[in-house]
Design an enzyme around this catalytic site. Structure first.
Site, mmCIF file in Angstrom:
data_model
loop_
_atom_site.group_PDB
_atom_site.id
_atom_site.type_symbol
_atom_site.label_atom_id
_atom_site.label_comp_id
_atom_site.label_asym_id
_atom_site.label_seq_id
_atom_site.Cartn_x
_atom_site.Cartn_y
_atom_site.Cartn_z
ATOM 1 N N THR A 167 0.818 -1.208 0.000
ATOM 2 C CA THR A 167 0.000 0.000 0.000
ATOM 3 C C THR A 167 0.858 1.266 0.000
ATOM 4 O OG1 THR A 167 -1.522 1.273 1.402
ATOM 5 C CG2 THR A 167 -0.102 -0.264 2.533
ATOM 6 N N ASP A 168 0.302 2.346 -0.522
ATOM 7 C CA ASP A 168 1.007 3.639 -0.471
ATOM 8 C C ASP A 168 1.090 4.183 0.949
ATOM 9 O OD1 ASP A 168 -1.682 4.296 -0.161
ATOM 10 O OD2 ASP A 168 -1.722 5.807 -1.747
ATOM 11 N N GLU A 169 0.281 3.598 1.861
ATOM 12 C CA GLU A 169 0.271 4.123 3.231
ATOM 13 C C GLU A 169 1.580 3.894 3.961
ATOM 14 O OE1 GLU A 169 -3.043 3.087 5.600
ATOM 15 O OE2 GLU A 169 -4.489 3.471 4.014
ATOM 16 N N TYR B 151 -2.233 -0.742 10.909
ATOM 17 C CA TYR B 151 -2.326 -1.398 9.590
ATOM 18 C C TYR B 151 -1.120 -1.051 8.726
ATOM 19 C CZ TYR B 151 -3.458 -1.759 4.642
ATOM 20 O OH TYR B 151 -3.387 -2.015 3.284
ATOM 21 N N LYS C 213 2.021 -3.401 7.237
ATOM 22 C CA LYS C 213 2.336 -3.562 5.798
ATOM 23 C C LYS C 213 3.785 -3.126 5.537
ATOM 24 C CE LYS C 213 -0.056 -4.686 2.881
ATOM 25 N NZ LYS C 213 -0.439 -6.024 2.338
HETATM 26 P P1 NAD Z 1 -9.846 -7.452 1.872
HETATM 27 O O1 NAD Z 1 -9.881 -7.206 3.342
HETATM 28 O O2 NAD Z 1 -11.037 -7.158 1.049
HETATM 29 O O3 NAD Z 1 -9.444 -8.983 1.582
HETATM 30 C C1 NAD Z 1 -8.455 -9.644 2.308
HETATM 31 C C2 NAD Z 1 -8.588 -11.139 1.999
HETATM 32 O O4 NAD Z 1 -7.525 -11.821 2.714
HETATM 33 C C3 NAD Z 1 -9.909 -11.749 2.490
HETATM 34 O O5 NAD Z 1 -10.440 -12.597 1.507
HETATM 35 C C4 NAD Z 1 -9.509 -12.534 3.727
HETATM 36 O O6 NAD Z 1 -10.346 -13.663 3.966
HETATM 37 C C5 NAD Z 1 -8.089 -12.943 3.383
HETATM 38 N N1 NAD Z 1 -7.268 -13.226 4.569
HETATM 39 C C6 NAD Z 1 -7.139 -12.455 5.683
HETATM 40 N N2 NAD Z 1 -6.314 -13.058 6.569
HETATM 41 C C7 NAD Z 1 -5.903 -14.220 6.000
HETATM 42 C C8 NAD Z 1 -5.045 -15.266 6.400
HETATM 43 N N3 NAD Z 1 -4.422 -15.240 7.599
HETATM 44 N N4 NAD Z 1 -4.838 -16.308 5.556
HETATM 45 C C9 NAD Z 1 -5.462 -16.345 4.361
HETATM 46 N N5 NAD Z 1 -6.299 -15.396 3.921
HETATM 47 C C10 NAD Z 1 -6.518 -14.335 4.731
HETATM 48 O O7 NAD Z 1 -8.571 -6.634 1.362
HETATM 49 P P2 NAD Z 1 -8.340 -5.842 -0.001
HETATM 50 O O8 NAD Z 1 -8.848 -4.473 0.155
HETATM 51 O O9 NAD Z 1 -8.796 -6.690 -1.120
HETATM 52 O O10 NAD Z 1 -6.740 -5.751 0.003
HETATM 53 C C11 NAD Z 1 -5.959 -6.789 -0.575
HETATM 54 C C12 NAD Z 1 -4.494 -6.416 -0.471
HETATM 55 O O11 NAD Z 1 -4.260 -5.193 -1.159
HETATM 56 C C13 NAD Z 1 -3.987 -6.208 0.948
HETATM 57 O O12 NAD Z 1 -2.684 -6.723 1.042
HETATM 58 C C14 NAD Z 1 -3.966 -4.693 1.107
HETATM 59 O O13 NAD Z 1 -2.999 -4.301 2.053
HETATM 60 C C15 NAD Z 1 -3.612 -4.273 -0.288
HETATM 61 N N6 NAD Z 1 -4.048 -2.937 -0.718
HETATM 62 C C16 NAD Z 1 -5.366 -2.573 -0.594
HETATM 63 C C17 NAD Z 1 -5.788 -1.341 -1.079
HETATM 64 C C18 NAD Z 1 -7.228 -0.915 -0.992
HETATM 65 O O14 NAD Z 1 -7.557 0.215 -1.380
HETATM 66 N N7 NAD Z 1 -8.156 -1.740 -0.519
HETATM 67 C C19 NAD Z 1 -4.845 -0.462 -1.682
HETATM 68 C C20 NAD Z 1 -3.500 -0.859 -1.761
HETATM 69 C C21 NAD Z 1 -3.127 -2.104 -1.290
HETATM 70 O O1 DAU Z 2 -4.148 3.931 0.370
HETATM 71 C C1 DAU Z 2 -4.356 2.560 0.263
HETATM 72 C C2 DAU Z 2 -5.204 2.083 1.428
HETATM 73 O O2 DAU Z 2 -6.528 2.564 1.165
HETATM 74 C C3 DAU Z 2 -5.215 0.568 1.580
HETATM 75 O O3 DAU Z 2 -3.926 0.137 1.928
HETATM 76 C C4 DAU Z 2 -6.212 0.124 2.651
HETATM 77 O O4 DAU Z 2 -6.286 -1.294 2.686
HETATM 78 C C5 DAU Z 2 -7.569 0.674 2.286
HETATM 79 O O5 DAU Z 2 -8.512 0.357 3.302
HETATM 80 C C6 DAU Z 2 -7.499 2.194 2.111
HETATM 81 O O6 DAU Z 2 -7.198 2.846 3.377
HETATM 82 P P1 DAU Z 2 -7.965 4.198 3.824
HETATM 83 O O7 DAU Z 2 -7.888 4.283 5.296
HETATM 84 O O8 DAU Z 2 -7.524 5.341 3.003
HETATM 85 O O9 DAU Z 2 -9.466 3.799 3.314
HETATM 86 P P2 DAU Z 2 -10.917 3.955 3.979
HETATM 87 O O10 DAU Z 2 -11.872 3.447 2.960
HETATM 88 O O11 DAU Z 2 -10.986 3.377 5.350
HETATM 89 O O12 DAU Z 2 -11.073 5.529 4.124
HETATM 90 C C7 DAU Z 2 -10.847 6.419 3.033
HETATM 91 C C8 DAU Z 2 -10.930 7.836 3.549
HETATM 92 O O13 DAU Z 2 -12.277 8.127 3.924
HETATM 93 C C9 DAU Z 2 -10.096 8.086 4.790
HETATM 94 O O14 DAU Z 2 -9.588 9.420 4.725
HETATM 95 C C10 DAU Z 2 -11.093 7.966 5.948
HETATM 96 C C11 DAU Z 2 -12.354 8.505 5.320
HETATM 97 N N1 DAU Z 2 -13.660 7.961 5.816
HETATM 98 C C12 DAU Z 2 -13.789 6.607 5.908
HETATM 99 C C13 DAU Z 2 -15.003 6.066 6.280
HETATM 100 C C14 DAU Z 2 -15.188 4.559 6.414
HETATM 101 C C15 DAU Z 2 -14.715 8.830 6.061
HETATM 102 O O15 DAU Z 2 -14.592 10.074 5.969
HETATM 103 N N2 DAU Z 2 -15.920 8.288 6.408
HETATM 104 C C16 DAU Z 2 -16.109 6.949 6.543
HETATM 105 O O16 DAU Z 2 -17.245 6.517 6.873
#
Ligand code: NAD
Ligand code: DAU
Length: 342
Positions: A131-133, A158, A162
């Protein structure tokens, strides 16, 4: 696995977390475009994973294994049989990590360690999804964006878990010669994202007759990318990326949370100010912004979803027509947020 010049074409890949949001979209993306590739999904089916996210894929293309990435015995069974591991599995939600960090350290750090050990033992290509975080945050007026050279400065349990996993991948690559790459992507949106996340939470709030909720002053900026563009970038890095390299993935999609909420309200035909302010997230990162020049210039990747309003409209339609997919999770998620004042 075939190798032509510097490009690999994996016949068999292990996708961890393939029943989650991004993992399942990646699996469908590969199934639709690469008929030569067989996929094994390893997923623990936590609250965030659904087996149905992979429905419609025939058994000759996909094997689903319900299991944990920390299960070394299981990894010893699965890993020898594939060419590459694409590692998505994680605990992924910042707010959950603030409430209870333990599962984040276990899955994101220990789980990545177990997979790296399996990749080392069985000499497999490893691509790590991050993640960019890990880079912390930027001021709203900072003219810079994150690059591969930006120092690590994670803020939340989180993002620090990562960051730790990225460091393990770098060390296993340098010390043990594991053939690894890392990608750090910005915020994804699209179908099958859990209702705890920002965009699905606001869409489903409106579908339930409730108002969207904005944390803090609503001016925090996220750099939105459609999940299909994340998938195409991961495939590009897996097949063409240089071993040992990190690539940032982003699609120039910076928007404030307030603007996103207004766009969602507008798409529902509601007044753009009809949202609620709620308690801010502790340690809330102000702004993320990705410079993806390396990925674009070196590997020729380009995003397809350059029109955010089109992608958002398609996502809204998906939640409207797939109420059965999210409805059972909604009350529990909102009860948890309410207990935190969010
Ligand atoms: P998600 O929470 O939707 O999915 C995570 C999946 O991993 C689920 O299917 C869960 O059952 C599985 N999982 C969790 N723990 C496990 C374990 N111990 N063993 C096997 N499986 C397990 O997450 P996502 O949003 O799809 O993110 C996927 C990946 O991308 C993560 O590594 C996250 O850090 C990264 N990422 C997410 C975002 C975003 O915006 N959501 C952005 C950048 C990177
Ligand atoms: O940047 C990549 C990351 O983006 C991933 O690594 C994470 O897995 C993914 O969850 C996401 O993280 P954020 O914390 O940025 O996403 P989230 O959807 O939780 O929130 C996005 C923004 O919106 C953040 O600034 C918090 C804000 N927010 C979130 C919720 C749930 C609100 O203002 N209201 C809300 O109800």
């Amino acid at each position: 696995m075939k190798k032509v010049f510097n490009e690999i074409s994996p016949d068999k890949i292990l996708v961890t977390g393939g029943a989650g949001f991004i993992g399942s979209n990646f699996v469908h993306w590969v199934v639709d475009r690469h008929p030569e590739t067989h996929i094994t999904v390893l997923d623990a089916l936590t609250y965030a994973g659904k087996r149905e996210n992979l429905s419609g894929i025939s058994a000759d293309r996909l094997r689903f294994v319900h299991g944990d990435i920390c299960d070394e015995g299981l990894l010893d069974e699965l890993v020898p049989d594939v060419d590459a591991i694409v590692h998505f599995a994680a605990e992924s939600h910042n707010d959950n990590s603030i409430a209870d960090p333990a599962p984040f350290v276990r899955t994101n750090v220990m789980g990545t360690f177990c997979l790296l050990e399996a990749a080392r033992k069985h000499r497999k290509r490893f691509h790590h999804i991050s993640t960019d975080e890990v880079y912390g945050d930027l001021a709203l007026d900072d003219p810079h964006r994150f690059t591969e050279e930006t120092p690590y400065r994670p803020s939340s349990p989180y993002s620090s878990s990562k960051a730790a996993s990225d460091m393990l991948v770098r060390a296993w690559c340098r010390t043990y010669g594991v053939e690894a790459t890392i990608s750090n992507c910005s915020n994804n949106y699209g179908p099958r994202q859990h209702v705890e996340k920002f965009i699905p939470r606001q869409i489903t709030n409106l579908l339930c007759g409730n108002r969207p909720k904005l944390y803090g002053d609503g001016l925090n900026v996220r750099d939105w990318i459609h999940v299909d563009d994340h998938s195409s970038a991961v495939w590009t890095i897996l097949t063409k990326g240089r071993i040992g390299e990190t690539y940032l993935i982003g699609a120039d999609g910076e928007r404030s949370n307030r603007d996103v909420v207004r766009a969602i309200l507008g798409a529902f035909g509601e007044s753009e100010d009809d949202f609620e302010w709620v308690r801010d997230r502790p340690g809330h990162d102000r702004r993320y912004a990705i410079d993806s020049s390396k990925l674009q210039n070196e590997l020729g990747w380009r995003p397809c979803y350059t029109d955010f309003s089109r992608g958002l409209q398609e996502t809204i339609e998906w939640y409207k027509t797939n109420k059965d997919w999210w409805f059972a999770d909604k009350d529990g998620v909102e009860a948890r947020y309410n207990s935190m004042g969010q």
